[in-house]
Structures are given as structure tokens and as C-alpha cells.
Design an enzyme around this catalytic site. Structure first.
Site, short mmCIF file in Angstrom:
data_model
loop_
_atom_site.label_atom_id
_atom_site.label_comp_id
_atom_site.label_asym_id
_atom_site.label_seq_id
_atom_site.Cartn_x
_atom_site.Cartn_y
_atom_site.Cartn_z
N LYS A 1 -55.85 37.05 6.92
CA LYS A 1 -54.59 37.60 7.40
C LYS A 1 -54.11 38.99 7.01
CE LYS A 1 -50.14 37.15 10.09
NZ LYS A 1 -49.48 36.38 9.96
N SER B 1 -47.74 36.13 15.18
CA SER B 1 -48.60 37.33 14.86
C SER B 1 -49.63 37.19 13.61
CB SER B 1 -46.94 37.87 13.32
OG SER B 1 -47.41 37.42 12.50
N SER C 1 -45.19 32.26 13.49
CA SER C 1 -46.38 32.99 13.43
C SER C 1 -47.83 32.14 12.73
CB SER C 1 -46.71 33.98 12.68
OG SER C 1 -45.82 35.00 13.81
N1 GLN Z 1 -42.62 35.62 16.57
C1 GLN Z 1 -41.60 35.57 15.45
C2 GLN Z 1 -41.13 37.10 15.56
O1 GLN Z 1 -41.29 37.76 15.69
C3 GLN Z 1 -42.18 35.60 14.62
C4 GLN Z 1 -43.07 35.87 13.75
C5 GLN Z 1 -43.86 35.52 12.43
O2 GLN Z 1 -43.09 34.17 12.12
N2 GLN Z 1 -44.40 35.97 11.47
O3 GLN Z 1 -40.46 37.06 14.47
#
Ligand code: GLN
Length: 491
Positions: free
Chosen positions: A78, A158, A182
């Protein structure tokens, strides 16, 4: 023999060990496949030279009888993990051309164990999002499609590049991070396995920070065994991260087949939310039956604080993000929009460099931390966070694991939720609690919905008890027998 890219990480490890094929052959097969998957937009960069060199080193080690645990296994990383000498942009314009002079601890751990880096994977900008649509590099497309429908779906976020790449077999496994879901949410909507370990299990050093008290690294893989193998290599104490915990990392793979006989598994009634598709409700019930049949005792539990988790998360995470992202000012990293006045330079750089969602988080975070609102929002959220933790720990005193759905819906269409941030935030309703309390959580593919899209079930465990989480996950996986794969429309 099946195609090399069909083999799981464990299958590759065994075949490489028996010299049935070489690491270079495996890497070349993946590079070819990843190179043909442009329409998915999963990779922001393919590092073929590095991959081939690492694979050749692996072959030399295997020939010497000196193979390490992940020798010759091709991974996607990632693009939130700093990789030495390879640009790392966290899906953002503001980090244009940023080339770290150091390697993140987690990716270093993987390379020290012999893994090969195929390239860097796309993600939501600074890991903020649930659909991979906030990336400066454009959205990732889910390899899965609804039956008889060519609409492009999101792979979740994400870690959407990671989930899409693993699901489409563009890499054997991928690194990911989870601040509010995420790892687990993208895994759930792509038919892959994703585990967020306990906060402190993996070092955060060298991972671009989003919300430091919530961020945790973990793997996305094709099955539970591969997740156990990956986490073993990723985890461990690191003196460079003061929140990483100095406790031994167990051999997760060794406990996988211990089953769930005698374990108590809690089913929290507050996760039965309004408007949840009946298929998810039914799958959850099916999961309960599977675990019961495997010998677990199912216990109804109540977590009344659950309803505060999402609001608390959307105060704490932006607050920490606004502070962490203050460092991007055009002076030290990436993009700079020149101006004779330094204050103008700062603000022009930040206005041009951050996308709309990141700007929204910075505004919310700055607001809740500002004098006059700090007590009413930030401090209150911290107090509620502690209550959520206490309540969960109370329940986990009586049960070994919690079983919930991973997500409130299957994969949704690109653009379907971008207009309304709240509808996007609701994707994390089942996942954020584990981040707020620092607990380990895993998503396991459990079935398909009526449109033939994958759905996942989540298990949450006690702090540093990933072993029990893995045992439960393996039992679910064995019972579900999920083997569906997306059609290869993209190549
Ligand atoms: N979808 C969540 C956010 O937008 C979690 C994102 C994540 O876990 N990096 O904050």
C-alpha cells in the site's frame, strides 16, 4: 499444475521450497498479470526492476538452502508505507515525488523475511475514505461486478488497491492499514481476508500517519492461512514506535486448526441496524450456525455504546489528522506552489495539494480542537471512547470473540456515495469500534449476495489475542467454503 498466480501464498511457499518453480518465474508471472490489469488502477507504480532483483536473490538463497519465511513471495505494498528510494505519495498530490530515504518497519520486516515487492498500491488520499475514490490517482475498480451488469464498483477503501490486487490475483498478498476499517471493509467487498491486529502489534514507523491513536497495519490475503503467515512477519516490537508493544509474536499458523470447540462467541444485538440488507442479516445468522456446529457456544451480548462509535471516530480521527497533516506545508515535502509571501506559499500549497475529503477532515479536526470547542467535542469524544473500551472489555471478559457482519452492504458503484460524506462514513459502522478500543478484528469472506457479490463476516477479539481470532476465522472459512472468483473482464 495450476497457474502460478492461482496458488495461495502458502502454496507458493511450499512449491518454492520443493523447487517446483523458481521465485523469478513466480515474480515474472505476477508482473505480467499486474501489467495487464490497468483498468483496475490498483497499482500506482510497478517496481519490476526491484522485484526481479529480489526474486533472483531469493532463488540464490533457496539454492543455498537458506530460505526465509516469505522467500520469493511477491507482494503489493500500500502506498502509505514508506519504501526506500521508491516514491510514496499516500494517494495525494501534496506528496508529489516524495521519495523516502528509509523503509517502513513493516515493509522492512517483510523484505527481511524474503518477500518481493511488485509495486505500490493505490489508496484513498491519506487513507481517508471507504471507496478509494479520494485518491489523486483516480479510483480503483473492484474486479467483482454485479451479475449481468457492467457498472464499475468500488473495491472499498482506503486499502482499495490492496483488496482489488489480492482479489484479482495481481499479487500473492498485500499490506494494508486500518484506522477505522480500511483493511476489513475492502476485504469484505472483494471476497478477501483482512485482519487489523491489536493496536501496537505492528510498528507504525514509516507509515504515513492519518490518526496515530487508531492507525494499524495488517495484511489483505486470499485466505486465513495466508493472513496468519503475513501477520507473523509484519508484527513485532519496534523501538522506533513508542506505541508498539514488546511482547512475543506467536506462530499464528500453528494454531489455525485448533478449532472453536469450547469458545464462547458473543453476538452483539446493537449491530442489527435499521435498513441492513436481509442477506447480510441472513449471512450473520448462518455464521452463528456455522460456529455453533463447529462446537462454539453462542452468547447474546449487548454493547449499548456502539451507537456512539461512529460519531466519536469522526471527531477523534479528523482531530489527529489535522495535527498530523500540518507538516505538509510546501517546505519539507513534495509539492510547493511558490509565492513571495511564505504564508501565501503555505496556503496555496495546501489548497492545491489536498483533495476535498482531506480538506474536510482538516477543517473538522481543527474545529474540534479549537479553543472553546475542545472540551465540548474532543475531550467529550475521548471520554466516550474510554467508555466504549470499558464496555467492550467487560463483554470480552465473558466471551472469547464477537461475531458481526463486516459491512452494512456489498460493494457499491463508483460515484454512488461520493456526494454525501455521511453515507460514505456509514460504511464503517461495524469496523470503527475495534479501532477505538484497539482490538484485533478480521473479515472473512462468507458468501455471495443475490447479485453475486461477496460479503464478509467479522470477528473481534481480545487485545493481543489474534490467535483466537485466527482460530475463529479458520472455522468460519472452512464452513463457508468460499471459492468464488470474479470474472476476468479487465485483462
Ligand atoms: N473509512 C474510514 C475513514 O474514512 C476509515 C479509513 C481507514 O481506516 N483508513 O476515515
Amino acid at each position: 499444475m495450476s497457474k502460478l498466480t492461482d496458488l495461495t501464498l502458502a502454496g507458493l511457499r511450499d512449491g518454492l521450497g520443493k523447487k517446483e518453480f523458481s521465485a523469478r518465474e513466480v515474480t515474472d508471472a505476477y508482473l505480467e498479470r499486474a501489467g495487464q490489469a490497468g483498468p483496475l488502477n490498483a497499482f500506482v507504480r510497478i517496481t519490476d526492476d526491484i522485484a526481479r532483483k529480489q526474486a533472483e536473490d531469493s532463488d540464490a538463497r533457496i539454492a543455498r538452502g537458506d530460505a526465509r519465511p516469505l522467500e520469493g513471495i511477491p507482494l503489493g505494498i500500500k502506498d502509505l508505507f514508506c519504501t526506500k528510494g521508491v516514491t510514496t505519495q499516500a494517494g495525494s498530490h501534496i506528496l508529489d515525488g516524495f521519495t523516502p530515504t528509509y523503509e517502513s518497519t513493516v515493509s522492512q520486516n517483510l523484505f527481511d523475511d524474503g518477500a518481493v515487492m511488485l509495486g505500490k498500491l493505490n489508496l484513498d488520499e491519506f487513507a481517508m475514505g471507504s471507496s478509494n475514490e479520494t485518491s489523486y490517482f483516480g479510483p480503483v475498480v473492484n474486479p467483482w461486478r454485479r451479475e449481468g451488469d457492467e457498472a464499475k464498483l468500488t473495491p472499498g477503501g482506503s486499502s482499495g488497491g490492496s483488496s482489488a490486487a489480492v482479489s484479482a490475483h495481481l499479487c500473492a498478498a498485500a499490506t494494508a492499514t486500518d484506522t477505522g476499517g480500511s483493511i476489513r471493509q475492502p476485504a469484505s467487498v472483494t471476497g478477501t481476508v483482512g485482519i487489523k491486529p491489536t493496536y501496537g502489534r505492528c510498528s507504525r514507523w514509516g507509515i504515513v500517519a492519518f490518526a496515530s491513536s487508531l492507525d494499524q497495519a495488517g495484511p489483505i490475503t486470499r485466505d486465513v492461512r495466508d493472513a496468519a503467515i503475513m501477520l507473523k512477519s509484519m508484527a513485532g516490537h519496534d523501538a522506533k514506535d513508542s506505541t508498539s508493544i514488546d511482547c512475543p509474536v506467536p506462530d499464528y499458523e500453528a494454531v489455525l486448526d485448533q478449532g472453536v470447540k469450547g469458545l464462547k462467541i458473543g453476538v452483539p444485538k446493537e449491530y442489527r441496524i435499521d435498513g441492513m440488507p436481509v442477506e447480510i442479516e441472513a449471512l450473520w445468522q448462518q455464521g452463528i450456525e456455522w460456529l455453533k456446529d463447529a462446537g462454539a457456544e453462542i452468547v447474546d451480548v449487548s454493547l449499548p455504546m456502539t451507537k456512539y462509535a461512529l460519531p466519536v471516530y469522526y471527531i477523534v480521527a479528523p482531530a489527529e489528522a489535522s495535527s498530523n497533516l500540518a507538516r505538509y506545508d510546501g517546505v519539507k515535502y513534495g509539492l510547493r506552489v511558490e509565492d513571495d509571501n511564505i504564508h501565501e506559499m503555505y496556503s496555496k500549497t495546501r489548497a492545491a495539494g489536498f483533495g476535498a475529503e482531506v480538506q474536510r477532515r482538516i477543517l473538522i479536526g481543527t474545529y474540534v480542537l479549537s479553543a472553546g470547542y475542545y472540551d465540548a467535542y474532543y475531550i467529550r469524544a475521548q471520554k466516550v471512547r474510554k467508555k466504549i473500551f470499558d464496555e467492550l472489555m467487560g463483554v470480552l471478559n465473558g466471551v472469547d470473540l464477537l461475531l458481526t457482519p463486516s459491512t452494512p452492504s456489498a460493494a457499491f458503484g463508483l460515484g454512488e456515495k461520493t456526494a454525501d460524506p455521511i453515507s460514505m462514513y456509514l460504511n464503517d459502522i461495524f469496523t470503527v469500534t475495534a479501532n477505538l478500543a484497539g482490538l484485533p478484528g478480521i473479515s472473512v469472506p462468507a458468501g455471495l449476495d443475490a447479485q453475486q457479490l461477496p460479503l464478509g463476516l467479522q470477528l473481534i477479539g481480545r487485545p493481543f489475542d489474534e490467535e483466537t481470532v485466527f482460530r475463529g476465522a479458520k472455522a468460519l472459512e472452512d464452513a463457508a467454503g468460499f471459492s468464488a472468483r470474479p470474472g476476468e473482464w479487465w485483462s
